[in-house]
Design an enzyme around this catalytic site. Sequence first.
Site, PDB file in Angstrom:
ATOM      1  N   GLY A   6      72.735   2.570 -60.339  1.00 25.19           N
ATOM      2  CA  GLY A   6      72.789   3.809 -61.002  1.00 25.19           C
ATOM      3  C   GLY A   6      73.573   4.046 -62.191  1.00 25.19           C
ATOM      4  CB  SER A   7      73.837   5.824 -65.182  1.00 19.54           C
ATOM      5  OG  SER A   7      72.750   6.752 -64.660  1.00 19.54           O
ATOM      6  CB  VAL A   8      79.171   5.076 -63.454  1.00 19.56           C
ATOM      7  CG1 VAL A   8      80.423   5.730 -63.023  1.00 19.56           C
ATOM      8  CG2 VAL A   8      78.451   4.005 -62.543  1.00 19.56           C
TER       9      VAL A   8
ATOM     10  CD  GLN B 259      71.689   2.836 -66.567  1.00 20.55           C
ATOM     11  OE1 GLN B 259      71.801   3.627 -67.536  1.00 20.55           O
ATOM     12  NE2 GLN B 259      70.466   3.021 -66.219  1.00 20.55           N
TER      13      GLN B 259
ATOM     14  CG  ASP C 146      75.403  -7.088 -57.818  1.00 16.29           C
ATOM     15  OD1 ASP C 146      75.099  -8.061 -58.310  1.00 16.29           O
ATOM     16  OD2 ASP C 146      75.230  -5.851 -58.142  1.00 16.29           O
TER      17      ASP C 146
END
Length: 646
Positions: A335-337, A331, A448
């Site tokens: 978003g979550s993967v 996560q 990031d």
Amino acid sequence: MGFGILCALIYLCFLVNQSVSDPRATEAALICSNISAASSDRQVFVANFLAAMEALTPLIANQGYGDVVNGSGNTTVYAFGECMKDLSQNDCNLCFAQCKTSILRCVPFQKLTRGGRNFFDGCYLRYDDYMFFNESSSSVDTTVCGNGSFGGNQTLFRSNVVELMKNLSVEGPKNDGFFVGSVNRGNLSVYGLAQCWEYVNGSACEHCLAKSVSNISSCLPMEGGRVLNAGCYMRYSTQKFYNNSASVASDGDGGDSRLAVILASTSAASAFVLTVAAVFFFMRKKVVKKRREEKQLGALLATVNKSKLNISYETLERATNYFHDSNKLGQGGSGSVYKGILPDGQTVAVKRLFFNTKQWVDHFFNEVNLISDIHHPNLVKLLGCSITGPESLLVYEYVPNQSLLDYLFVKKNVQPLGWEVRFNIILGTAEGLAYLHEESELRIIHRDIKLSNVLLDENLMPKIADFGLARLFPEDKTHISTAIAGTLGYMAPEYIVRGKLTEKADVYSFGVLLIEVVCGKRTNSFSQNSFSILEMVWNLYGTGRLCEAVDPSLDGKYQAEAASTLLQVGLLCVQASAELRPSMSIVVKMLTSNHEIPQPKQPPFLNSSSTEISPFSQKRGTNNFQPSSNTQSSGNSISESWIEPR
Ligand SMILES: *[C@@H]1O[C@H](CO)[C@@H](O)[C@H](O)[C@H]1NC(C)=O
Ligand SMILES: *[C@@H]1O[C@H](CO)[C@@H](O)[C@H](O)[C@H]1NC(C)=O
Ligand SMILES: *[C@@H]1O[C@H](CO)[C@@H](O)[C@H](O)[C@H]1NC(C)=O
Ligand SMILES: *[C@@H]1O[C@H](CO)[C@@H](O)[C@H](O)[C@H]1NC(C)=O
Ligand SMILES: *[C@@H]1O[C@H](CO)[C@@H](O)[C@H](O)[C@H]1NC(C)=O
Ligand SMILES: *[C@@H]1O[C@H](CO)[C@@H](O)[C@H](O)[C@H]1NC(C)=O
Ligand SMILES: *[C@@H]1O[C@H](CO)[C@@H](O)[C@H](O)[C@H]1NC(C)=O
Ligand SMILES: *[C@@H]1O[C@H](CO)[C@@H](O)[C@H](O)[C@H]1NC(C)=O
Ligand SMILES: *[C@@H]1O[C@H](CO)[C@@H](O)[C@H](O)[C@H]1NC(C)=O
Ligand SMILES: *[C@@H]1O[C@H](CO)[C@@H](O)[C@H](O)[C@H]1NC(C)=O
Ligand SMILES: *[C@@H]1O[C@H](CO)[C@@H](O)[C@H](O)[C@H]1NC(C)=O
Ligand SMILES: *[C@@H]1O[C@H](CO)[C@@H](O)[C@H](O)[C@H]1NC(C)=O
């Protein structure tokens, strides 16, 4: 065909509805207290502050407000956050993420201030060194007025605003501390919102709002005004800014009754004619608009259809076993993967985006198209997307091993990374970034870079994940904040404080990552040691003992000269001054050939015993190891109490 158009229309309605969503993530004022922590306590206070911010986020996401107390004694941090009650939960999360990022400007690098409040139009965040949760007023309460003067009938405007504000201040406390409404007498509408923070009790709320009415009146005849108090928030505007679909609206006596009067005083026949005319007029307008939108949508669908990047939602749903938890890989901020297997047998990683792309579908697809053209062995490849399903999905190449973070610090039965491997990871990451910055056709700043965004393939070669996300959401900066908030340790000072974003911000993050990989220590663990890793390496550099910083778990199995070179390059990358940091292609040269490696200058320390260091000082100290004296602190100090109206 007919069915297709129907679908398109339903889809368009969805688009239109979605686009109304607005997290109101605009800053009304940031107020930093001018009391700074004693330098001996600073690191602990900041660690507690970060822990408190981290703990606050899930509370906000669950209930729209939250309070956290972290730490003990005189380094205790109290934090409170709340969204305006008319925001949807998703907008609340977006607003809060941005608010949280922007309050960092009260915190680091220079003097740490022991308190700060950030008023956004959609949410509020405050931290302090004492229990303030039920406080209703304070000495820094403020009123921020719009700067545009109202052009119409002043008398009417004034009386409408005053009536509305009075009404809000009376209804708010009766209605759980929140009320929105409008007054539209004399064909002049004004809109307002009042809210008391969760822990302010009824009588205190009443008092706070009553005071706000007199304060906000001082904004007249400006078109907007806000009162920002310790216990409550009040705002009026000539624009409707709130969401009253939650039914707590107070409409003034103007609009509707006016329509009623017109209809009553007209004969039934002419009313009928009027109505038909009106209906006809609106229908016509709608049809024209509809045709234009259909055309745009058609063109878009055709492009997507043509492309192999279009993967249907259902396919991806099935590929991931309906996003089953057992397929969840992780996560992130955006978003979550999930791991998935496409019908052709290819294993992929599917990212479910938190953010709503519905508003920018064509731009989004265009960017996916461009980004998917970027090929580099050290970049995770974007394979496709799904934009027509209920949520937006991105499909990436699957990278079998875990992230660098897992390898170095989470350690799930993995072989510790040896020296050669670490060197190759650092070099590969540098090459991937150099490609993004300088060689690919798009100029991409990652924003990031951190351990968890560097994945390792079966040969333990690094692949950078999540690049280009920022390009996918041009009009929405909030998601970027969501992604970066909480990774303070990697953020370049000029980015935090001034929002200045260049490739050099990535170089800074890369430098932090390099040092983490070599030293085997994390920069931003919420411990007393946060921030001190850069300082530790810097100090060892000053005394010529860089090798002492190398991860002890390597057990001395590393090349001393290469290790000092790496750390020196790392220090060059984290220099406070962005201009002094090398570009990524130079970093690659420094790592691979005998490129000259200059003497690094100071990184932006949080805690440097007695002297305050300004990372933004333009002065270039001639003596590397002496903190430059902070002669400009009054000019660019970020820690004095200040207010930024919008
Ligand atoms: C308005 O508020 C309602 C109720 O909280 C929410 O369901 C809806 O999504 C909100 N609409 C927008 C545009 O924020
Ligand atoms: C906080 O407490 C510590 C010891 O408990 C003390 O050393 C330090 O000076 C105190 N700081 C302030 C600002 O009172
Ligand atoms: C403060 O936060 C840290 C890190 O999340 C946590 O370990 C600690 O228990 C918290 N302390 C208090 C008093 O809540
Ligand atoms: C405010 O809250 C604190 C802690 O919940 C409580 O001890 C204090 O009595 C409250 N003060 C007022 C005035 O309600
Ligand atoms: C707000 O009003 C109070 C009196 O009701 C006054 O004392 C205070 O100075 C005002 N504050 C601002 C910021 O105007
Ligand atoms: C308000 O002031 C800001 C900066 O001072 C300016 O950019 C903005 O255009 C002004 N707005 C109006 C409505 O005058
Ligand atoms: C402004 O509005 C007031 C109240 O509705 C009205 O009495 C007055 O005539 C208006 N003035 C102008 C210049 O329209
Ligand atoms: C109401 O205001 C709108 C725009 O502000 C104007 O176009 C319209 O003519 C006004 N109607 C009346 C009845 O004054
Ligand atoms: C409400 O809060 C105010 C100030 O915070 C306090 O003086 C008052 O006693 C509280 N009232 C109740 C009923 O708790
Ligand atoms: C505020 O507005 C609401 C809705 O129009 C109305 O019912 C209420 O009486 C008003 N309250 C005051 C104090 O004017
Ligand atoms: C994408 O592909 C799916 C089937 O794979 C198809 O149903 C859809 O119409 C295509 N276009 C869009 C815009 O999704
Ligand atoms: C998209 O492709 C599908 C099948 O591949 C086709 O039936 C449909 O008409 C296409 N839509 C457009 C807008 O080209």
